[in-house]
Design a protein around this motif. Structure first.
Motif, PDB file in Angstrom:
ATOM      1  N   UNK A 129       0.842  -1.200   0.000  1.00 53.28           N
ATOM      2  CA  UNK A 129       0.000   0.000   0.000  1.00 53.28           C
ATOM      3  C   UNK A 129       0.866   1.234   0.000  1.00 53.28           C
ATOM      4  N   UNK A 130       0.353   2.303  -0.559  1.00 53.64           N
ATOM      5  CA  UNK A 130       1.094   3.549  -0.618  1.00 53.64           C
ATOM      6  C   UNK A 130       0.185   4.753  -0.512  1.00 53.64           C
ATOM      7  N   UNK A 131       0.802   5.904  -0.415  1.00 52.93           N
ATOM      8  CA  UNK A 131       0.082   7.171  -0.298  1.00 52.93           C
ATOM      9  C   UNK A 131      -0.950   7.302  -1.411  1.00 52.93           C
ATOM     10  N   UNK A 132      -2.175   7.642  -1.034  1.00 51.51           N
ATOM     11  CA  UNK A 132      -3.253   7.823  -1.998  1.00 51.51           C
ATOM     12  C   UNK A 132      -4.130   6.606  -2.208  1.00 51.51           C
ATOM     13  N   UNK A 133      -3.704   5.430  -1.736  1.00 58.76           N
ATOM     14  CA  UNK A 133      -4.522   4.226  -1.894  1.00 58.76           C
ATOM     15  C   UNK A 133      -5.769   4.310  -1.024  1.00 58.76           C
ATOM     16  N   UNK A 134      -6.889   3.901  -1.557  1.00 56.45           N
ATOM     17  CA  UNK A 134      -8.141   3.834  -0.794  1.00 56.45           C
ATOM     18  C   UNK A 134      -8.167   2.506  -0.046  1.00 56.45           C
ATOM     19  N   UNK A 135      -8.218   2.563   1.263  1.00 59.52           N
ATOM     20  CA  UNK A 135      -8.236   1.356   2.068  1.00 59.52           C
ATOM     21  C   UNK A 135      -9.612   1.141   2.673  1.00 59.52           C
TER      22      UNK A 135
END
Length: 176
Positions: free
Chosen positions: A170-176
């Motif tokens: 996962x990284x910055x901006x991913x919708x979790x």
């Protein structure tokens, strides 16, 4: 005469190479596991989606300056716990600071092997997440997919690569 003997034995040598797995096609395939649902407490799962018998949990978090770089302002300092993990070679999960819409503001992988053993058998540790806007942090979530698997692909290693791989970290901006 020697050349005739070598040529006569060539088909046998090729059959041996093919049967031993030394052919040019290894049957290597790459697939990627589906990302599990991020939560504060997760059951860690392997690349097949099966539970490993390990639970990972964010115990607490707070915003504060990192002691080594206080001039950079607040960062997310979080504590985590693994139950049922091996001290030396246990699983790893992605931890993400998220905003109120569960959009990742910053992520990193935390390893159970980097935590300290407690008398109750759990492993606990702490880590830091640097985010651009710490005031937007609403929580820290863990993604259940074990990230400790070898990521060698068929392209990198046709003999030993391949198989099912964990989802992309996962990284910055991913919708979790």
């Amino acid at each position: 005469m020697f050349t005739a003997r070598v040529l006569a034995g060539a088909p046998s040598a090729l059959v041996i190479l093919v049967l031993s797995g030394c052919s040019s096609h290894w049957g290597c395939t790459d697939t990627t596991a589906e990302r599990g649902e991020a939560r504060v407490r997760v059951q860690v799962e392997d690349t097949s989606g099966q539970p490993l018998g390990v639970t990972a949990e964010v115990v607490d978090w707070r915003l504060e300056p990192h002691p080594q770089v206080p001039s950079e302002g607040d960062q997310v300092h979080f504590h985590y716990r693994f139950d049922g993990a091996d001290e030396t070679s246990g699983p790893a999960v992605d931890a993400c600071a998220v905003d109120k819409e569960r959009v990742a503001l910053g992520c990193r992988t935390v390893y159970s092997s980097g935590a300290w053993s407690k008398p109750d058998g759990s492993l606990t540790g702490d880590d830091w997440l640097a985010v651009d806007h710490p005031e937007q942090v609403a929580g820290v979530l863990l993604i259940p997919n074990d990230q400790s698997y070898d990521r060698r692909t068929c392209e990198q290693d046709i003999k030993d690569g391949g198989g099912t791989h964990p989802p992309k970290p996962a990284g910055r901006g991913d919708q979790l």
